[in-house]
Design an enzyme around this catalytic site. Structure first.
Site, PDB file in Angstrom:
ATOM      1  N   HIS A 239      38.577  67.189  88.326  1.00 19.54           N
ATOM      2  CA  HIS A 239      39.103  66.907  86.981  1.00 19.54           C
ATOM      3  C   HIS A 239      38.705  65.503  86.508  1.00 19.54           C
ATOM      4  CE1 HIS A 239      41.552  70.566  86.949  1.00 19.54           C
ATOM      5  NE2 HIS A 239      41.865  70.287  88.194  1.00 19.54           N
TER       6      HIS A 239
ATOM      7  N   ASN B 191      46.030  75.034  84.760  1.00 19.51           N
ATOM      8  CA  ASN B 191      44.661  75.267  84.296  1.00 19.51           C
ATOM      9  C   ASN B 191      44.676  76.187  83.084  1.00 19.51           C
ATOM     10  OD1 ASN B 191      43.147  73.757  86.226  1.00 19.51           O
ATOM     11  ND2 ASN B 191      43.392  75.384  87.727  1.00 19.51           N
TER      12      ASN B 191
ATOM     13  N   TYR C   6      48.354  65.362  94.811  1.00 23.33           N
ATOM     14  CA  TYR C   6      48.175  64.732  93.510  1.00 23.33           C
ATOM     15  C   TYR C   6      48.715  63.303  93.501  1.00 23.33           C
ATOM     16  CZ  TYR C   6      46.333  68.725  90.946  1.00 23.33           C
ATOM     17  OH  TYR C   6      45.521  69.717  90.479  1.00 23.33           O
TER      18      TYR C   6
END
Length: 485
Positions: free
Chosen positions: A54, A127, A337
């Protein structure tokens, strides 16, 4: 109008920003020119490590407004009343390519949304597809490596891409999505967004529900063919960024309607599909969409680096009434993350303006570290429990507990009655029109025919045959025709 004065980082006025200090006219530059050294040192440090996935993204601010009562399912305060609005920030992105890649490529799109709620920030990281390629986080680094640039050739290699998919039959469903008509969105405004994972909602009575998020674009879904995308990428490498920026600047504020699928927690164990498998969907006939509210984007960031590159989203940022599920991919991302942001931005990245809560008060015992701006007052303690009226726990869990049983170990996911790697991929194929099927087959064959190893091709063809006999037959014939040319 008062003329603004250029200063150094420490606030001292700059006398000359056009000429470096030298030893005489035409002489060598002096080390004592602090302004020159400061400018060059800062310039050398303008870039931070880009995201591994990303990396290339765009963002915008907006708001989320509740339109329907969902208090029977969750006690989340930002969803507590029809008409309630919450400020948001969203980051759209491609997945596989680097920061310098093109927007108009065949790739999933990230749909990461931050709600600045009164109870803290809630991050929903998904997504533009409701499923993903794998179901276990231990395979994620390998999957991404197969899609990234090859260490030797420095480019994405069909051999690597399809070799991994040959050994990951669960990817067949997502491959069918990716190679289909929605594989290249025309813009960020013209695609749906999904939470993708299964999450837990808990209501005020303590009842637990599992949910899936669906953001349906109000602009309508529009996509590009491979040929259109190649032409657009050649004309404007930043086509999706350009489109989003200009739409908001002219007041054409894009919006999405949020729906959820809601499953009572007690139904999960006996559902025909594993409801926590990221490669599966819940058919709408089983769990219909229920409207929640609308997301509107109405303000562009003033600085892309500060507000888009430094934006940090993590699915472990929950608020009361929302929590995780046993989804293994989600469980892995709860760590990965936040850890990525600690590496890229530092342990105090949550204090950056784009990441800091808007109305909720942050009060904890975190101290020090790189870029710390919130270290407490002189009498505040940095330990707990204490006798100095420091912040204390609430004893109120954010969500309901998850039941567990059995032995620890490296287990495969539990199988449900309809669980296999191909059924839903076949269902998706059979929903397509003949034209859609033709484009899907052509897209798959275009990539698979470039693979140099016959065994890798055969393994992938077997997956499409298992999904649907016609699907497999048409892909096999198309690959053979391209390889014989």
């Amino acid at each position: 109008m008062t003329k603004r004065v250029l200063t150094t980082e420490s606030g001292a006025p700059v006398a000359d920003n056009q000429n470096s200090a030298t030893a005489g006219v035409g002489g060598p530059v002096l080390l004592q020119d602090q302004h020159l050294l400061e400018k060059l040192a800062r310039f050398n440090r303008e870039r931070i490590p880009e995201r591994v996935v990303h990396a290339r993204g765009s963002g915008a601010y907006g708001y989320f407004e509740v339109t329907d009562d969902v208090t029977g399912f969750t006690r989340a305060d930002f969803l507590s009343a029809v008409g309630k609005r919450t400020e948001t920030f969203i980051r759209f992105s491609t997945v596989a390519d680097s920061l310098g890649g093109a927007d108009a490529v065949r790739d999933p799109r990230g749909f990461a949304l931050k709600f600045y709620t009164d109870e803290g920030n809630y991050d929903l990281v998904g997504n533009n597809t409701p499923v993903f390629f794998i179901k276990d986080p231990i395979k994620f680094p390998d999957f991404i490596h197969s899609q990234k640039r090859d260490p030797f050739t420095g480019r994405q290699e069909p051999d690597n891409v399809w070799d991994f998919w040959a050994h990951a039959p669960e990817a067949t469903h997502q491959v069918t999505w990716l190679m289909g008509d929605r594989g290249i969105p025309a813009s960020y405004r013209h695609m749906n967004g999904y939470g993708s994972h299964t999450y837990q909602w808990t209501n005020a009575a303590g009842e637990a529900f599992f949910v899936k998020y669906h953001f349906k674009t109000n602009q309508g879904v529009r996509s590009l063919s491979s040929e259109q995308a190649a032409e657009l990428a050649g004309k404007d490498n930043s086509s999706h960024q350009t489109d989003l920026l200009q739409a908001i600047e002219r007041g054409t504020n894009p919006s999405w309607t949020l729906y959820v699928q809601v499953m009572p927690a007690a139904e999960a164990a006996d559902y025909r599909f594993n409801p926590f498998d990221l490669t599966k969907v819940w058919p709408h006939s089983d769990y219909p969409l229920q409207r929640v509210g609308r997301l509107v984007l109405d303000r562009n960031p003033d600085n892309v680096f500060a507000e888009v590159e430094q934006a940090a989203f993590s699915p472990n940022n929950f608020v009361p009434g929302i929590g995780p599920s046993p989804d293994k991919m989600l469980q892995g991302r709860l760590f990965a993350y936040a850890d990525a942001h600690r590496y890229r931005l530092g342990v105090n990245h949550t204090q950056l303006p784009v990441n800091a809560p808007r109305t909720a008060v942050v009060d904890n015992y975190g101290r020090d570290g790189l870029h710390a701006t919130r270290n407490g007052a002189r009498h505040d303690k940095n330990y707990e429990p204490n006798s100095y009226a420091g912040p204390a726990q609430t004893d109120a869990a954010l969500s309901a507990p998850l039941a567990i049983h059995g032995w620890t170990g490296t287990h495969a996911a539990p199988a449900h009655t309809k669980d296999d790697d191909f059924f839903q991929a076949g269902e998706l194929y059979r929903l397509m029109s003949e034209d859609e099927k033709g484009r899907l087959v052509a897209n798959i064959a275009g990539g698979l025919s470039q693979v140099t190893r016959d065994d890798v091709i055969e393994k992938n063809l077997a997956h499409f045959h298992a999904a649907d006999a016609d699907y497999g037959k048409r892909v096999e014939e198309a690959v053979r025709a391209l390889r014989e040319d």
